[in-house]
Design an enzyme around this catalytic site. Structure first.
Site, mmCIF file in Angstrom:
data_model
loop_
_atom_site.group_PDB
_atom_site.id
_atom_site.type_symbol
_atom_site.label_atom_id
_atom_site.label_comp_id
_atom_site.label_asym_id
_atom_site.label_seq_id
_atom_site.Cartn_x
_atom_site.Cartn_y
_atom_site.Cartn_z
ATOM 1 N N GLY A 15 0.735 -1.199 -0.173
ATOM 2 C CA GLY A 15 0.089 0.055 -0.007
ATOM 3 C C GLY A 15 0.707 1.081 -0.036
ATOM 4 N N ALA A 16 0.409 2.240 0.659
ATOM 5 C CA ALA A 16 1.086 3.487 0.377
ATOM 6 C C ALA A 16 2.482 3.354 1.269
ATOM 7 C CB ALA A 16 0.393 4.705 1.309
ATOM 8 N N TRP A 87 1.795 -15.217 4.989
ATOM 9 C CA TRP A 87 2.849 -14.746 4.330
ATOM 10 C C TRP A 87 4.177 -14.948 5.416
ATOM 11 C CZ3 TRP A 87 3.452 -14.183 -0.511
ATOM 12 C CH2 TRP A 87 2.389 -13.991 -1.364
ATOM 13 N N ASN A 103 1.009 1.601 12.825
ATOM 14 C CA ASN A 103 0.820 2.626 13.465
ATOM 15 C C ASN A 103 0.603 2.018 14.982
ATOM 16 O OD1 ASN A 103 0.387 4.650 11.807
ATOM 17 N ND2 ASN A 103 -1.566 3.940 11.142
ATOM 18 N N LYS A 180 4.278 9.531 18.366
ATOM 19 C CA LYS A 180 3.477 9.146 16.932
ATOM 20 C C LYS A 180 2.124 8.688 17.148
ATOM 21 C CE LYS A 180 2.707 8.904 12.658
ATOM 22 N NZ LYS A 180 3.598 7.930 11.720
ATOM 23 N N SER A 249 -4.238 8.058 6.820
ATOM 24 C CA SER A 249 -4.772 6.906 6.280
ATOM 25 C C SER A 249 -5.949 6.474 7.004
ATOM 26 C CB SER A 249 -3.948 5.581 6.696
ATOM 27 O OG SER A 249 -3.496 5.492 7.996
ATOM 28 N N GLU A 261 -8.578 1.533 11.831
ATOM 29 C CA GLU A 261 -7.555 1.043 12.831
ATOM 30 C C GLU A 261 -8.058 2.006 14.189
ATOM 31 O OE1 GLU A 261 -3.238 -0.004 10.939
ATOM 32 O OE2 GLU A 261 -4.037 2.006 10.661
#
Length: 298
Positions: A15-16, A87, A103, A180, A249, A261
């Site tokens: 993604g981003a 994965w 995050n 953050k 996001s 989220e």
């Protein structure tokens, strides 16, 4: 001639954030293996007037992976982490470093059960990257990661050395992660209002934001974060100085009707506050609204 893919480094979740990391590696000849849900033949990062194309394909079948990786950048959102378990199972071994580009402050607790053999490194992502309607990603600032100062983190720093993505090995990583988190928590207001950064120019929103940040700061300090009284104003000033059309996001997910989220960005403030007996009256209003916006019903 296509560059050679380095199977020793994998990006799970293009993604981003994942696209930005993949582009940083590709630019210096370290094109990573790309793993995700949707098949794509390339990724595109836009930085100003420059476009960087990362060759694919994006692999979508974990059973086709023949070897473990030396380094995995896990860039899926917290709402997608269970889907990344397959994965991680095929990519990680005892020597694999898994750098979690998510995050929140709970990356270790959330990822370790899915990758018990890997060496988990939490990261603080400081750069704004936005997915565009054409599938490309727009980078709107310098790329930088903060990591705890550990031997596993130095593997990540070495992989990104000489790229557009700077890496800081921080002795005060926990404090940076909480700072953050406070920034991410405030972005929840954007999801509720469906507004971008320009909303913070309103005096009433600025007052609410500062009050919420003071609440978050009290919890962060109780958790051991070394953050000064100036931090709430600095975070608000950063939102007010951003381009008025700057998104985030959680707002992008809200606009697309995807799960939010909300728990790792906002719910955690109230949860940790209860542990320490700290009142969180603003969180007690915001969290149920974000949860309902994300999960319904209705």
């Amino acid at each position: 001639m296509n560059p050679e893919i380095n199977p020793g480094v994998a990006v799970v979740g293009p993604g981003a954030i994942g696209t930005t990391i993949a582009a940083a590696l590709h630019e210096v000849g370290r094109t990573p293996l790309l793993c995700g849900r949707s098949p794509r033949d390339h990724l595109t990062l836009q930085d100003g007037d420059r476009f960087i194309t990362v060759p694919g394909p994006v692999r979508t079948n974990p059973t086709h992976i023949a070897r473990t990786a030396d380094l995995v950048f896990l860039a899926v959102k917290a709402t997608q982490i269970e889907a990344a378990a397959e994965w991680l199972a095929v990519l990680t071994g005892p020597e694999t470093v898994v750098c979690v580009l998510q995050n929140g402050i709970e990356q270790l607790d959330r990822v370790r059960p899915l990758s018990p053999h890997g060496q988990i490194v939490p990261a603080v992502v400081w750069f704004p990257a936005q997915s565009q309607s054409d599938g490309s990603v727009r980078l709107r600032g310098d790329a930088r990661l903060s990591l705890p100062d550990t031997s596993a983190s130095r593997v990540v720093a070495a992989a990104l050395q000489g790229t557009r993505c700077a890496v800081d090995l921080a002795a005060n990583f926990s404090s940076l992660a909480w700072r953050k988190l406070m920034q991410n928590a405030v972005a929840g207001l954007m999801a509720l209002t469906h507004r971008r950064s320009g909303m913070f120019g309103r005096a009433d929103i600025a007052r609410l934001t500062l009050a919420y940040l003071q609440e978050c700061l009290a919890v962060a300090r109780a958790e051991g974060a070394d953050l000064g009284d100036e931090v709430p104003q600095e975070i608000l000033d950063k939102f007010r100085a951003a381009p008025t059309d700057m998104s985030t996001s959680i707002l992008t997910d809200r606009e697309a009707g995807r799960p939010l989220e909300w728990d790792i960005r906002n719910g955690v403030i109230a949860r940790r506050g209860r542990v320490h007996g700290i009142p969180t009256p603003i969180s007690d209003i915001l969290v149920p609204l974000l949860a309902a916006a994300s999960d319904g019903p209705g």
